[in-house]
Design a protein around this motif. Sequence first.
Motif, PDB file in Angstrom:
ATOM      1  N   SER A   9       1.058  -1.245  -0.153  1.00 46.71           N
ATOM      2  CA  SER A   9      -0.070  -0.085  -0.010  1.00 46.71           C
ATOM      3  C   SER A   9       0.892   1.379   0.002  1.00 46.71           C
ATOM      4  CB  SER A   9      -0.802   0.070   1.216  1.00 46.71           C
ATOM      5  OG  SER A   9      -0.081   0.200   2.394  1.00 46.71           O
ATOM      6  N   ARG A  10       0.182   2.353  -0.302  1.00 43.42           N
ATOM      7  CA  ARG A  10       1.144   3.564  -0.026  1.00 43.42           C
ATOM      8  C   ARG A  10       1.509   4.127   1.389  1.00 43.42           C
ATOM      9  NH1 ARG A  10      -1.649   7.838  -3.725  1.00 43.42           N
ATOM     10  NH2 ARG A  10      -1.384   9.241  -2.142  1.00 43.42           N
ATOM     11  N   TRP A  13       4.801   2.089   1.542  1.00 41.53           N
ATOM     12  CA  TRP A  13       5.887   2.746   0.810  1.00 41.53           C
ATOM     13  C   TRP A  13       6.384   4.046   1.422  1.00 41.53           C
ATOM     14  CZ3 TRP A  13       8.969  -0.020  -1.873  1.00 41.53           C
ATOM     15  CH2 TRP A  13       8.568  -1.054  -2.542  1.00 41.53           C
ATOM     16  N   LEU A  41       5.568   4.664  -5.874  1.00 40.74           N
ATOM     17  CA  LEU A  41       4.661   5.591  -5.668  1.00 40.74           C
ATOM     18  C   LEU A  41       4.321   6.225  -6.939  1.00 40.74           C
ATOM     19  CD1 LEU A  41       5.418   7.060  -2.085  1.00 40.74           C
ATOM     20  CD2 LEU A  41       3.601   5.531  -2.461  1.00 40.74           C
ATOM     21  N   ARG A  43       3.850   4.823  -9.601  1.00 39.31           N
ATOM     22  CA  ARG A  43       3.001   3.957 -10.409  1.00 39.31           C
ATOM     23  C   ARG A  43       1.610   4.129 -10.090  1.00 39.31           C
ATOM     24  NH1 ARG A  43       6.806  -1.228 -10.877  1.00 39.31           N
ATOM     25  NH2 ARG A  43       8.727  -0.331 -11.571  1.00 39.31           N
ATOM     26  N   MET A  44       1.292   4.755  -8.579  1.00 37.95           N
ATOM     27  CA  MET A  44       0.150   4.778  -8.301  1.00 37.95           C
ATOM     28  C   MET A  44      -0.531   6.148  -8.669  1.00 37.95           C
ATOM     29  SD  MET A  44       0.762   3.408  -4.389  1.00 37.95           S
ATOM     30  CE  MET A  44       1.337   1.806  -4.226  1.00 37.95           C
ATOM     31  N   GLU A 100      -6.484   4.886   1.894  1.00 33.66           N
ATOM     32  CA  GLU A 100      -6.069   4.548   0.929  1.00 33.66           C
ATOM     33  C   GLU A 100      -6.700   4.821  -0.597  1.00 33.66           C
ATOM     34  OE1 GLU A 100      -2.663   2.910   0.809  1.00 33.66           O
ATOM     35  OE2 GLU A 100      -2.638   3.191   2.816  1.00 33.66           O
ATOM     36  N   ARG A 101      -6.122   5.242  -1.359  1.00 36.42           N
ATOM     37  CA  ARG A 101      -6.598   5.460  -2.816  1.00 36.42           C
ATOM     38  C   ARG A 101      -6.708   4.258  -3.330  1.00 36.42           C
ATOM     39  NH1 ARG A 101      -4.876  10.921  -5.755  1.00 36.42           N
ATOM     40  NH2 ARG A 101      -4.949  11.770  -3.689  1.00 36.42           N
ATOM     41  N   LYS A 102      -7.729   3.952  -4.137  1.00 29.60           N
ATOM     42  CA  LYS A 102      -8.024   2.806  -4.877  1.00 29.60           C
ATOM     43  C   LYS A 102      -7.314   2.937  -6.368  1.00 29.60           C
ATOM     44  CE  LYS A 102     -10.034   0.886  -1.584  1.00 29.60           C
ATOM     45  NZ  LYS A 102      -9.369  -0.028  -0.579  1.00 29.60           N
TER      46      LYS A 102
END
Length: 102
Positions: A9-10, A13, A41, A43-44, A100-102
Amino acid sequence: MTISLSPPSRSHWIAHARNGIEGEGAPDARALAILETTEMLARMAATDDEISTLNRLSRVALKMASVRDDDLRRRDILGDVAKAWTAFEQVWRNDDDKGERK
């Protein structure tokens, strides 16, 4: 039996980057942890502010990777790293507090 492993998850990281910033060891090894974090990160999904702080943190981590104990620029570079980390943590923590962002 199927095992499903979700990607880190974010939060994972961000903690990894924190270890690079606050950890012990040679600056080049710590910089690698920061660079790995910024790459993952990136890549998210991220806002413009998040991308900006990622880019800044990545740039100063590259400088950090090349600094040696006897380098006259060491203090300035580590100061730049601290400033970039503060900005990064402020922007990314605010988002992390929302979930968390999806």
